[in-house]
Write an enzyme that holds these catalytic residues in place. Structure first.
Site, PDB file in Angstrom:
ATOM      1  N   HIS A  99       1.079  -1.221  -0.322  1.00  0.00           N
ATOM      2  CA  HIS A  99      -0.137   0.166   0.204  1.00  0.00           C
ATOM      3  C   HIS A  99       1.178   1.353  -0.334  1.00  0.00           C
ATOM      4  O   HIS A  99       2.052   1.987   0.863  1.00  0.00           O
ATOM      5  CB  HIS A  99      -0.637   0.238   1.195  1.00  0.00           C
ATOM      6  CG  HIS A  99      -1.859  -1.292   1.550  1.00  0.00           C
ATOM      7  ND1 HIS A  99      -1.640  -2.225   2.052  1.00  0.00           N
ATOM      8  CD2 HIS A  99      -3.582  -0.719   1.399  1.00  0.00           C
ATOM      9  CE1 HIS A  99      -2.646  -3.295   2.521  1.00  0.00           C
ATOM     10  NE2 HIS A  99      -3.775  -2.779   2.149  1.00  0.00           N
ATOM     11  N   ASP A 102       2.474   1.978   3.354  1.00  0.00           N
ATOM     12  CA  ASP A 102       3.328   1.053   4.055  1.00  0.00           C
ATOM     13  C   ASP A 102       4.565   1.859   3.360  1.00  0.00           C
ATOM     14  O   ASP A 102       5.960   1.082   4.450  1.00  0.00           O
ATOM     15  CB  ASP A 102       3.490  -0.479   3.020  1.00  0.00           C
ATOM     16  CG  ASP A 102       1.851  -0.693   2.978  1.00  0.00           C
ATOM     17  OD1 ASP A 102       1.173  -0.479   3.373  1.00  0.00           O
ATOM     18  OD2 ASP A 102       1.125  -1.640   2.511  1.00  0.00           O
TER      19      ASP A 102
HETATM   20  C1  XUL Z   1      -7.967  -6.496   4.562  1.00  0.00           C
HETATM   21  C2  XUL Z   1      -7.421  -6.980   4.028  1.00  0.00           C
HETATM   22  C3  XUL Z   1      -6.561  -5.443   3.301  1.00  0.00           C
HETATM   23  C4  XUL Z   1      -6.717  -5.734   1.763  1.00  0.00           C
HETATM   24  C5  XUL Z   1      -5.347  -4.650   0.603  1.00  0.00           C
HETATM   25  O1  XUL Z   1      -8.398  -6.826   4.991  1.00  0.00           O
HETATM   26  O2  XUL Z   1      -6.761  -7.916   3.157  1.00  0.00           O
HETATM   27  O3  XUL Z   1      -4.859  -6.006   3.293  1.00  0.00           O
HETATM   28  O4  XUL Z   1      -5.653  -7.261   1.156  1.00  0.00           O
HETATM   29  O5  XUL Z   1      -6.020  -3.970   1.226  1.00  0.00           O
END
Ligand code: XUL
Ligand code: CO
Length: 433
Positions: A99, A102
């Protein structure tokens, strides 16, 4: 080089009898399974967030992990990246996922967020060029900052929609720059807590328009990766709009996006939705939208999204069986969206968690491939539907209720039930575990 993983060797395949904890016992990247290298079947990805950004909190307590890269400066972000790429190398991981939040420090405003992201993207690019892993997918975190508390694309405030759209644009740019093979949208807070303050129709319309803009932008910049939606039924909101694969497919069809967007299916989310993982994978395959998986399980008793590493080979085998039946991954892969338990404080815990998970997946894949090669499961399925191979059965599908009724009377149709053979098939599956 940092000294975070000092003393931990790079892991290699050493076979089931290996002595060291730091070894793969089943994950052998070059082993050929059904004509394809194991690494190319599994396409493992390490997630950036749980491993390097999550401090170890739970609803009752905060940080348990003390990491030298925790802090909100560019220096911290670069140290974090140095350690992350060392871990990717130790694990011989072919892919990673991130993300925006991050990888970059949080800025004072959108412009500073973007500058930080762009600088870190170049820092990542240099590491990837120097032999680091490839990017399976990038995504935007549109759920942690308080501005997103009432949703991103579905927020009642158009300025939050705007901030979210602009953020996704920058994350798609970063993903494109790093050669990402997919771009994921998990609707973190796209849902609602109470209907009393929610205009659901308007929110769904906005979410559809937002996704259409993402697809338009993908084509505009020439991004060749796949856009993926990650379904989840609840948590954080009480009612998440992307409940499960079937719900997402209906949403895609409504906005004419079912040929443009596929799904990233997470095992824990499937469990929260009251489904099995293999059910969700098979549903996506049947609807032509299977993309990728997040291979992390929940605790079966707690009812939360506990994001644990996979450790149950039979469960994993049934998931890979459906993936192999669907033709295997194309742009997708196996992302460990999994985190340590908060008492697992040591650097080696990060490595051993992944080593075990990769071995469990390798065993599951091998069992799944053996079941397919054996052929008895597929033969039993074929026998069960054999009546439909007859021309008269196919002709019926093209006829109408009047003709079918006339035929039932003329032939004196009186169907006799047949055993579904479930226990026999379960016994057969168990022989491969
Ligand atoms: C939340 C989840 C996230 C997604 C990416 O439950 O799985 O980490 O994979 O935003
Ligand atoms: Co996930």
């Amino acid at each position: 080089m940092t000294d975070f993983f000092a003393g931990i060797p790079q892991l290699t395949y050493q076979g089931a009898e290996a002595e060291s904890d730091f070894a793969f016992r089943h994950y052998n990247p070059d082993e050929i399974i059904l004509g394809r290298r194991m690494e190319d079947h599994l396409r493992f990805a390490i997630c950036y967030w749980h491993n390097f950004a999550w401090p170890g909190g739970d609803p009752f307590g905060g940080q348990t992990f003390l990491r030298p890269w925790f802090g909100n400066t560019m220096e911290h972000a670069k140290l974090k990246a140095d350690v992350a790429f060392e871990m990717f190398r130790i694990l011989n991981a072919p892919y990673f996922c991130f993300h925006d939040v991050d990888m970059r420090p949080e800025g004072a405003d959108f412009a500073e967020n973007t500058r930080n992201l762009e600088e870190m993207t170049e820092y990542f690019a240099a590491k990837m060029d120097a032999g680091g892993p490839k990017l399976l997918w990038g995504t935007a975190n549109l759920f942690s900052h308080r501005r997103f508390m009432s949703g991103a694309a579905t927020n009642p405030d158009p300025d939050v929609f705007a901030f979210s759209a602009a953020t996704v644009k920058t994350c798609m740019d970063a993903t494109h720059r790093l050669g990402g093979e997919n771009y994921v949208l998990w609707g973190g807070r796209e849902g609602y807590e109470t209907l009393l303050n929610t205009d659901m129709k308007r929110e769904l319309d906005h979410m559809g328009r937002f996704l259409s803009m993402v697809v338009e932008y993908k084509h505009k910049i020439g991004f060749k990766g796949t856009i993926l939606i990650e379904p989840k039924p609840q948590e954080p909101t009480k009612h998440q709009y992307d409940y499960d694969v079937a719900t997402v497919f209906g949403f895609l069809q409504r906005f004419g996006l079912e040929k443009e967007v596929k799904v990233n299916i997470e095992q824990g989310h499937a469990i929260l939705a009251g489904h099995s993982f293999e059910h969700e994978i098979a549903t996506a395959a049947a609807l032509g939208v299977f993309g990728s998986i997040d291979m992390n399980r929940n605790d079966y008793q707690s009812g939360w999204d506990t994001d644990q590493f996979p450790n149950n080979t039979p469960e994993v085998a049934l998931a890979y069986y459906e993936i192999l039946r669907a033709g295997g991954f194309t742009s997708g892969g196996t992302n460990f969206d999994a985190k340590l338990r908060r008492q697992s404080l040591d650097a080696e815990d990060l490595i051993l968690a992944h080593a075990g998970a990769m071995d469990v997946c390798a065993r599951g894949l091998k069992a799944a491939a053996a079941m397919l090669e054996d052929g008895r499961l597929e033969a039993a399925r074929g026998t069960r539907y054999a009546g439909w191979d007859k021309p008269e059965a196919q002709a019926m599908l093209a006829s109408d209720l009047d003709s079918i009724t006339a035929d039932v009377i003329a032939r004196g149709v009186d169907p006799q039930p047949h055993s579904g053979k479930q226990e026999k098939l379960e016994n057969l599956v168990n022989r491969f575990m």
